[in-house]
Design a protein around this motif. Structure first.
Motif, PDB file in Angstrom:
ATOM      1  N   TYR A 140      41.397  -6.298 -10.039  1.00  0.00           N
ATOM      2  CA  TYR A 140      42.537  -5.446 -10.363  1.00  0.00           C
ATOM      3  C   TYR A 140      43.496  -5.420  -9.184  1.00  0.00           C
ATOM      4  CZ  TYR A 140      45.031  -1.057 -11.374  1.00  0.00           C
ATOM      5  OH  TYR A 140      45.977  -0.103 -11.599  1.00  0.00           O
TER       6      TYR A 140
ATOM      7  N   LEU B  71      45.932  -1.311  -0.769  1.00  0.00           N
ATOM      8  CA  LEU B  71      44.959  -1.725   0.246  1.00  0.00           C
ATOM      9  C   LEU B  71      44.345  -0.479   0.869  1.00  0.00           C
ATOM     10  CD1 LEU B  71      46.756  -4.649   2.086  1.00  0.00           C
ATOM     11  CD2 LEU B  71      45.210  -4.716   0.146  1.00  0.00           C
ATOM     12  N   PHE B  72      43.064  -0.550   1.216  1.00  0.00           N
ATOM     13  CA  PHE B  72      42.420   0.593   1.850  1.00  0.00           C
ATOM     14  C   PHE B  72      42.995   0.752   3.250  1.00  0.00           C
ATOM     15  CE2 PHE B  72      39.131  -1.096  -1.093  1.00  0.00           C
ATOM     16  CZ  PHE B  72      39.272  -0.085  -2.034  1.00  0.00           C
TER      17      PHE B  72
ATOM     18  N   HIS C   5      42.217   2.430   5.746  1.00  0.00           N
ATOM     19  CA  HIS C   5      41.322   2.609   6.894  1.00  0.00           C
ATOM     20  C   HIS C   5      40.561   1.338   7.230  1.00  0.00           C
ATOM     21  CE1 HIS C   5      39.084   3.310   3.220  1.00  0.00           C
ATOM     22  NE2 HIS C   5      37.950   3.121   3.877  1.00  0.00           N
TER      23      HIS C   5
ATOM     24  N   THR D 131      36.658  -8.318   1.754  1.00  0.00           N
ATOM     25  CA  THR D 131      35.225  -8.395   1.448  1.00  0.00           C
ATOM     26  C   THR D 131      34.688  -7.116   0.813  1.00  0.00           C
ATOM     27  OG1 THR D 131      34.676  -7.620   3.664  1.00  0.00           O
ATOM     28  CG2 THR D 131      34.780  -9.997   3.351  1.00  0.00           C
ATOM     29  N   PHE D 132      35.576  -6.163   0.504  1.00  0.00           N
ATOM     30  CA  PHE D 132      35.138  -4.853   0.024  1.00  0.00           C
ATOM     31  C   PHE D 132      34.237  -4.946  -1.209  1.00  0.00           C
ATOM     32  CE2 PHE D 132      35.391  -0.717  -1.971  1.00  0.00           C
ATOM     33  CZ  PHE D 132      35.420   0.156  -0.901  1.00  0.00           C
ATOM     34  N   GLY D 133      34.568  -5.878  -2.104  1.00  0.00           N
ATOM     35  CA  GLY D 133      33.822  -5.946  -3.361  1.00  0.00           C
ATOM     36  C   GLY D 133      32.614  -6.870  -3.314  1.00  0.00           C
TER      37      GLY D 133
ATOM     38  N   ARG E 185      26.609  -6.314   0.128  1.00  0.00           N
ATOM     39  CA  ARG E 185      26.551  -5.933   1.530  1.00  0.00           C
ATOM     40  C   ARG E 185      26.302  -7.117   2.476  1.00  0.00           C
ATOM     41  NH1 ARG E 185      25.634  -0.753   3.600  1.00  0.00           N
ATOM     42  NH2 ARG E 185      25.246  -0.003   1.510  1.00  0.00           N
TER      43      ARG E 185
ATOM     44  N   ARG F 186      29.308  -9.335   3.085  1.00  0.00           N
ATOM     45  CA  ARG F 186      30.476  -8.752   3.752  1.00  0.00           C
ATOM     46  C   ARG F 186      30.588  -9.212   5.186  1.00  0.00           C
ATOM     47  NH1 ARG F 186      29.387  -2.739   2.135  1.00  0.00           N
ATOM     48  NH2 ARG F 186      29.138  -3.139  -0.082  1.00  0.00           N
TER      49      ARG F 186
ATOM     50  N   PRO G 288      46.439  -2.775   7.367  1.00  0.00           N
ATOM     51  CA  PRO G 288      47.379  -2.923   6.245  1.00  0.00           C
ATOM     52  C   PRO G 288      48.812  -2.511   6.590  1.00  0.00           C
ATOM     53  CG  PRO G 288      45.334  -2.005   5.449  1.00  0.00           C
ATOM     54  CD  PRO G 288      45.203  -2.098   6.949  1.00  0.00           C
TER      55      PRO G 288
ATOM     56  N   ARG H  25      41.642  -9.814  -2.262  1.00  0.00           N
ATOM     57  CA  ARG H  25      40.551  -8.858  -2.432  1.00  0.00           C
ATOM     58  C   ARG H  25      40.046  -8.876  -3.876  1.00  0.00           C
ATOM     59  NH1 ARG H  25      42.081  -2.713  -1.555  1.00  0.00           N
ATOM     60  NH2 ARG H  25      43.342  -3.222  -3.366  1.00  0.00           N
ATOM     61  N   ALA H  26      40.995  -8.944  -4.827  1.00  0.00           N
ATOM     62  CA  ALA H  26      40.604  -8.939  -6.242  1.00  0.00           C
ATOM     63  C   ALA H  26      39.850 -10.217  -6.602  1.00  0.00           C
ATOM     64  CB  ALA H  26      41.835  -8.774  -7.120  1.00  0.00           C
TER      65      ALA H  26
ATOM     66  N   PRO I 170      35.372 -11.499  -5.214  1.00  0.00           N
ATOM     67  CA  PRO I 170      34.061 -11.483  -5.887  1.00  0.00           C
ATOM     68  C   PRO I 170      33.985 -12.425  -7.095  1.00  0.00           C
ATOM     69  CG  PRO I 170      35.039  -9.271  -5.727  1.00  0.00           C
ATOM     70  CD  PRO I 170      36.115 -10.261  -5.493  1.00  0.00           C
TER      71      PRO I 170
END
Lengths: 354, 535
Positions: free
Chosen positions: A83, A90-91, A93, A101-103, A106, A109, A133, A148-149, A152
């Motif tokens: 998405y 973007l996150f 933090h 690699t957020f998705g 572990r 990542r 960001p 990012r989308a 994965p």
């Protein structure tokens, strides 16, 4: 890569229908653009596919597997869908690499190979990995959001007006990069937008949503040349509409006698031509229509010419290259090039409202 | 935080600069006096004090309480904020208000209520209860604001990337709440260090109560001054840490477009249970203190341990002197803070940033330290001022200068020079511009500033206790006196009037200017101010 299958989807908010009987098939590996104005239901459609909201009726299948129906709701986190939100989201933090690699699971990542690979795919330099960001421009943020989308390996990617917040120059550039990355990934994608140029240039197919209904789904050229009705013609590009009387293979109107493909409506009709189909000449050939130039608006590479037709007192607008634009007040001849569309006009009194 | 550089130019008028400098100097005065008194004691006295183990004990008490209180306030404040902002909790508007109301009940009133219920509720357990109950809104408010500000697209994106609600809270929400949460917790720590009345009633020994008893025991200025120096250092540490947290971790929102309201989580089968938790919280934080006051009001004075009764005339007199001091304190504080507020809002430069930050330092100087410093200064040097109303008002001005300054500054920023220039271009002279442009724009904010100081002064206990002229009793000092003698029923009318005043004034202010404007934790200000000054 997966096929998306949407059948007679229904959604209402507080009793007010937002989507009504929407059916849509997106073939694996293709990008379908959904075009619609505000309130058309396009964002709702995307949110239903993503799993952020529950459907009231109908079905959504990804690769044949049912993910949403009136009594079934697979949560967003288990649909395997990528998405890309309106402004990237973007996150704030996390650095670029951690965003990408957020998705991932572990263990994956920590492996930074994927980061480099994804950055390359969205045409960003590898040393962007450590940036925050807020150090990126809007277009770069969108590219990272796509990376990012895609990281994965989702079956399907949803793009929610991803370019609307960018300024014009950046938009074209980012659009091309995103299209290329999506092609490279071979992912099935749905792009939602209110920008017809964006929809026509990016979609393999373009669907138009109006008042919660899918009015037309067609290849971009077909949608532009043969819109389903006159209102749609105006929504997708500019349209010149005039009235006429159609026979089996031709129509008589203010532009003269124009030929038609067989099998269309006959009798009283509305005729739609695109402004760029109107050609102007100083020397008339047979069948050309005389007109007077009322005004010329210069845009740069092209210009629009407001014309008063001599025989019918109608005014129409033509779009031509700016270097051949006539002077205001000049007498010109015009001719229609290419195919025209006719729509039945059952009651002549209502055509003003088209 | 858009800073208009063109509007912050030119040299400030000398008179304004002098007035601002005087305000900053006023803040430094109690610090200087305290340091001088501590210095007089000499090295030997300091070592002797340390040798008695008093400071170690006070440190253990204070730090232990701060640790537990910040954690309990952090948990309760964050949980309450999350339920109100992010779930389909029934009755959200009600709970949102009730979560802030404790800020309008002074901590020593809450303390009085609990102490009068059970004398067992003392020392650490009582102190932790009172501090948590009184200060958890300091965490609730910034965390709720941060949750509201958060872009819902972040959570949605995290969901599509395979994260469930708990993983999203841990990986997306919590990291972004960190500045608000830590900032709020540090404010709790600062307020715990500064609080005096509540702990004195609970017989919990902290620096403030130790300073007070040393002063009452008639020790030379040395021991209270030495304790005060340690206390100021601790407060300063909190203040600096708070600024650091807020300054470093300002993520902000990357996106600037219009935003959907965040989707709320469905509580499901917890939906009937969570409101019970909120009801319990409101019961403990609001209903018990106020209910206890009402209970004592209806009781005969003989029901209390000590049988004293309050005459209605005494209550009226105390209320009048509280209100009078409130008005006077607000007026003097505004007078002192206004030049500095104008300087900070309109002009740039290291000198002005320095003056402003100095004024905000007052946050880390507890009321008892200010009061003691003024006492020792006037007793030794300016005897006629000792126990005068003016000195008391001056103490209020020092303690509440930061509170006034935050609102004054933002009020003046509302009246942008650009708008005044537009007025000038339309042919208005400066009187007309002040009357028709500046005042209508800045006036409401200045009014709010004055009202906030008024509420704060009216409910102030510590400085009043030490500096009030002989014979002057305020509502706060009467509650103090009666609670000290365990005459709980006698204290009740005073407590009722004080609580009613504070709640009513806060409610009026909140309705007029929005809850956020009333309960802005003062600690948030210096960072905002410093950041704007830096831009």
């Amino acid at each position: 890569m997966a096929k998306l299958d949407i059948a007679i989807l229904q959604k209402a908010y507080a009793g007010r229908p937002v989507l009504h009987d929407v059916s849509l098939i997106v073939e694996a590996g293709t990008l379908v653009a959904i075009l619609g104005g505000s309130g058309s239901g396009k964002t709702t459609l995307l949110r239903l596919i993503a799993g952020f909201e529950r459907v009231d009726g109908g079905e959504i299948r990804i690769d044949g597997a049912l993910v949403a129906a009136a009594t079934l709701h697979k949560p967003a986190e288990r649909r395997g869908i990528g998405y890309m939100a309106q402004e990237g989201a973007l996150f704030p933090h996390l650095c670029v690499a951690d965003n990408i690699t957020f998705g991932l699971p572990r263990a994956a990542r920590r492996c930074r190979d994927r980061v480099a690979e994804m950055l390359e795919m969205v045409e960003l330099p590898a040393d962007y990995a450590g940036r925050a960001p807020h150090q990126l421009s809007g277009g770069e943020q969108q590219r990272v959001a796509l990376a990012r989308a895609l990281a994965p390996n989702p079956k399907l990617v949803l793009l929610d007006e991803p370019f609307s917040a960018l300024d014009a120059g950046l938009r074209a550039d980012t659009r091309e990069t995103v299209a290329a990355a999506l092609r490279a990934a071979g992912t099935t994608a749905i792009l939602v937008t209110h920008d017809q140029e964006e929809a026509l240039s990016m979609g393999v197919q373009v669907g138009v949503l109006r008042d919660g209904q899918l009015v037309q789904l067609a290849a971009p050229a077909a949608l532009y040349r043969r819109p389903a009705d006159a209102a749609l013609a105006r929504f997708v590009g500019e349209a010149v509409l005039t009235r006429g009387v159609a026979e089996s293979d031709a129509v008589q109107c203010a532009f003269g006698r124009l030929s038609l493909p067989p099998g269309g409506p006959t009798g009283s009709v509305n005729i739609m031509v695109r402004p760029e189909q109107i050609k102007l000449t100083a020397a008339p050939a047979s069948g050309d229509v005389a007109a007077v130039v009322k005004a010329v608006t210069f845009y740069g590479h092209d210009a629009t010419v407001r014309l008063a037709l001599k025989n019918s007192a109608e005014e129409v607008t033509a779009r031509i290259f700016s270097h051949v634009a006539p002077q205001s007040g000049a007498e010109v001849w015009l001719r229609i090039e290419g195919e025209v569309m006719v729509y039945p006009a059952p009651r002549p009194s209502t055509d003003a409202a088209v | 935080m858009v800073s208009d550089n063109s509007s912050r130019s030119g040299r400030p008028p000398l008179g304004l600069l002098a007035a601002g400098g005087a305000a900053a100097a006023l803040v430094l005065l109690p610090v200087a006096v305290t340091l001088a008194n501590a210095g007089h004691a000499g090295f030997g006295a300091a070592v002797a004090l340390l040798g008695r183990g008093l400071i170690a004990q006070l440190l253990a008490n204070s730090l232990g309480l701060i640790l537990c209180a910040t954690i309990s306030c952090g948990l309760i404040g964050t949980a309450a904020a999350w339920f109100v902002e992010r779930t389909d909790l029934p009755g959200r508007p009600l709970w949102a208000v009730l979560a802030v109301v404790p800020l309008a009940i002074p901590a020593f009133i809450t303390s009085y209520a609990w102490v009068s219920i059970s004398p067992d509720l003392q020392d650490f357990a009582g102190a932790l209860l009172v501090v948590t109950v009184s200060y958890f809104p300091l965490v609730y408010l910034p965390v709720a604001a941060a949750l509201r500000e958060m872009d819902p697209a972040l959570e949605e994106t995290a969901r599509t990337l395979g994260n469930g609600p708990w993983a999203i809270f841990r990986r997306v929400i919590l990291p972004q709440l960190r500045p608000a949460l830590l900032g709020g917790m540090l404010l709790v720590a600062l307020d715990t260090l500064v609080e005096f009345g509540a702990f004195a009633m609970l017989r919990f020994r902290t620096f403030t109560t130790a300073i007070y008893s040393a002063y009452r025991a008639g020790f030379s200025g040395a021991e209270p001054a030495l304790l005060a120096v340690v206390l100021i250092l601790l407060c300063l540490l909190c203040l600096l840490a708070e600024q650091l947290v807020r300054g470093r971790a300002r993520y902000g929102r990357l996106a600037h477009g219009t935003r959907r309201a965040a989707a709320r989580y469905r509580l499901g089968r917890w939906r009937p249970i969570v409101p019970l938790g909120f009801a319990a919280l409101a019961l403990v934080t609001i209903a018990v203190p106020l209910g206890t006051i009402l209970w004592w009001l209806t009781r005969d004075s003989s029901a209390a341990t000590a049988t004293a009764a309050a005459a209605p005339a005494d209550v009226a007199a105390a209320a009048l002197s509280s209100l009078g001091l409130g008005l006077g304190g607000a007026a003097l504080t505004m007078l002192i803070a206004l030049p500095l507020g104008v300087l900070a809002a309109r002009f740039d430069g290291w000198l002005i940033v320095g003056l402003e930050r100095t004024a905000y330092l007052a946050q880390s100087i507890p009321g008892i330290v200010v009061a003691l410093a003024l006492v020792s200064l006037t007793v030794h040097l300016i005897r006629p001022l000792y126990q005068s109303v003016f000195l008391l008002l001056l103490a209020y001005s020092i303690v509440f200068l930061p509170l006034a300054l935050v609102s004054i500054r933002s009020a003046i920023v509302q009246a942008q020079p650009r708008l005044e220039e537009a007025g000038r271009a339309l042919g208005l002279n400066w009187i007309a511009i002040t009357w028709r442009v500046t005042l209508p724009l800045a006036g409401p904010g200045l009014g709010a500033a004055a009202a906030m100081v008024f509420i704060a002064v009216t409910t102030e206990l510590t400085a009043t206790l030490l500096l009030a002229p002989i014979g002057t009793q305020t509502l706060a000092t009467q509650i103090w006196a009666d609670t000290s003698t365990l005459a709980f029923a006698a204290a009740a009318p005073y407590a009722a009037v004080l609580a009613a005043l504070s709640l009513l004034a806060s409610w009026t202010l909140a309705r007029r200017f929005g809850a956020a404007s009333v309960f802005t934790p003062v600690g948030a200000a210096p960072v905002g101010a410093a950041l704007e000054a830096a831009v």
